[in-house]
Scaffold this active site. Structure first.
Site, mmCIF file in Angstrom:
data_model
loop_
_atom_site.group_PDB
_atom_site.id
_atom_site.type_symbol
_atom_site.label_atom_id
_atom_site.label_comp_id
_atom_site.label_asym_id
_atom_site.label_seq_id
_atom_site.Cartn_x
_atom_site.Cartn_y
_atom_site.Cartn_z
ATOM 1 C CG ASP A 98 -53.924 -43.225 87.028
ATOM 2 O OD1 ASP A 98 -52.840 -42.612 87.035
ATOM 3 O OD2 ASP A 98 -54.047 -44.392 87.457
ATOM 4 C CG ASN A 156 -50.512 -38.603 93.875
ATOM 5 O OD1 ASN A 156 -51.588 -38.183 93.455
ATOM 6 N ND2 ASN A 156 -50.065 -39.809 93.535
HETATM 7 C C1 IPE Z 1 -54.609 -41.753 91.840
HETATM 8 O O1 IPE Z 1 -53.663 -41.996 90.859
HETATM 9 C C2 IPE Z 1 -54.501 -40.343 92.351
HETATM 10 C C3 IPE Z 1 -54.842 -39.319 91.393
HETATM 11 C C4 IPE Z 1 -55.327 -39.506 90.203
HETATM 12 C C5 IPE Z 1 -54.654 -37.966 91.861
HETATM 13 P P1 IPE Z 1 -52.271 -42.707 91.203
HETATM 14 O O2 IPE Z 1 -51.569 -42.893 89.923
HETATM 15 O O3 IPE Z 1 -51.563 -41.964 92.270
HETATM 16 O O4 IPE Z 1 -52.779 -44.096 91.797
HETATM 17 P P2 IPE Z 1 -51.999 -45.483 91.973
HETATM 18 O O5 IPE Z 1 -50.718 -45.160 92.652
HETATM 19 O O6 IPE Z 1 -51.768 -46.034 90.624
HETATM 20 O O7 IPE Z 1 -52.931 -46.318 92.767
HETATM 21 C C1 IPE Z 2 -52.266 -39.015 87.100
HETATM 22 O O1 IPE Z 2 -51.289 -39.522 86.248
HETATM 23 C C2 IPE Z 2 -51.846 -37.711 87.745
HETATM 24 C C3 IPE Z 2 -51.591 -37.831 89.199
HETATM 25 C C4 IPE Z 2 -51.726 -38.913 89.905
HETATM 26 C C5 IPE Z 2 -51.175 -36.631 89.872
HETATM 27 P P1 IPE Z 2 -50.053 -40.327 86.797
HETATM 28 O O2 IPE Z 2 -48.964 -39.366 87.087
HETATM 29 O O3 IPE Z 2 -50.437 -41.217 87.916
HETATM 30 O O4 IPE Z 2 -49.679 -41.188 85.507
HETATM 31 P P2 IPE Z 2 -49.254 -42.694 85.464
HETATM 32 O O5 IPE Z 2 -50.273 -43.485 86.227
HETATM 33 O O6 IPE Z 2 -47.906 -42.793 86.084
HETATM 34 O O7 IPE Z 2 -49.258 -43.049 84.006
HETATM 35 MG MG MG Z 3 -51.116 -43.104 88.036
#
Ligand code: IPE
Ligand code: IPE
Ligand code: MG
Length: 232
Positions: free
Chosen positions: A13, A61
């Protein structure tokens, strides 16, 4: 290395925030995040970690803007194509687990090719959770069990039997669950399988999580005292 876990799972993340901090588009963070995947996998192979699993894309997602969803899927395809021979060379067994029906034909075909080619590899197993959610997994497991078992067998089912219906059937539960970017939540990841996992949260954003950060997490794990409800 002492006290090496059997299975390390990572909620990758913070890609978006990493990019934003640099005044760039979110996809740039995902691209840099793919480099962290390479670095961590390389390290896992080197130390002989049996299982490395990565939360790459959740069922939730799919609710992101289509341009981002498409970019993530394109990156996934690119990763599989670019790393194919490298993974084979390092005897990595590849698996993609999740709600495969929501993935495109192209992504599914690339996954199937690599899974089939690498099925017999004896090195590290790399599991990518794609279009996955923990509640979806538990539900599909329950439905499968209900369809397959007699009412009596269904009633007699125990926890270890139920595990066999999850998409992770046969894979040991994660010993260590890492989440980057400072979020202190599980975001519908491996709900059943993390019953006794050790959690490691770090403020480091995923694109900055490389070999030293991975090693730090493994060191922290090595000092954990796992009691499983017993008295030591
Ligand atoms: C969790 O990250 C899912 C993945 C890392 C694939 P998100 O960024 O989607 O989670 P939330 O929305 O902050 O809970
Ligand atoms: C994790 O990074 C990747 C996925 C969840 C696919 P994010 O895209 O959630 O990055 P942040 O949380 O917005 O910084
Ligand atoms: Mg995220």
């Amino acid at each position: 290395m002492n006290n090496l876990p059997q299975h390390v799972s990572i909620i990758m993340d913070g890609n978006g925030r990493w990019a934003k901090a640099r005044g760039k588009e979110r996809v740039y963070g995902h691209m840099e995040g793919a480099e962290s995947v390479r670095a961590c996998l390389e390290y896992a192979v080197e130390i002989g970690l049996p299982y490395l699993s990565l939360y790459a894309f959740s069922e939730e997602n799919w609710n992101r803007p289509p341009v981002e969803v498409n970019a993530l899927m394109a990156l996934m395809l690119k990763f599989i194509r670019q790393e194919f021979s490298n993974l084979m060379e390092h005897r990595v067994r590849f698996m993609a687990l999740g709600n495969r029906r929501r993935l495109s034909k192209e992504v599914n075909a690339a996954i199937d090719d690599l899974m089939e080619a690498s099925a017999g590899n004896q090195g590290t197993t790399l599991i990518v959770f794609l279009s996955y959610s923990g509640q979806w997994d538990v539900l599909q497991a329950m439905k499968k069990a209900a369809a397959e078992l007699s009412p009596e067998a269904f009633q007699a089912m125990e926890a270890k039997d139920f595990s066999g219906y999850l998409v992770t059937a046969g894979i040991p539960d994660p010993d260590l669950l890492i989440r980057t970017s400072g979020e202190l939540r599980i975001s519908n990841y491996l709900l059943w399988q993390c019953a006794y996992s050790e959690f490691y949260f770090t403020d480091v954003l995923w694109p900055d999580f490389r070999r030293p950060q991975f090693q730090e997490a493994l060191d922290a794990y090595a000092n954990r005292d796992r009691r499983y409800g017993k008295v030591k």
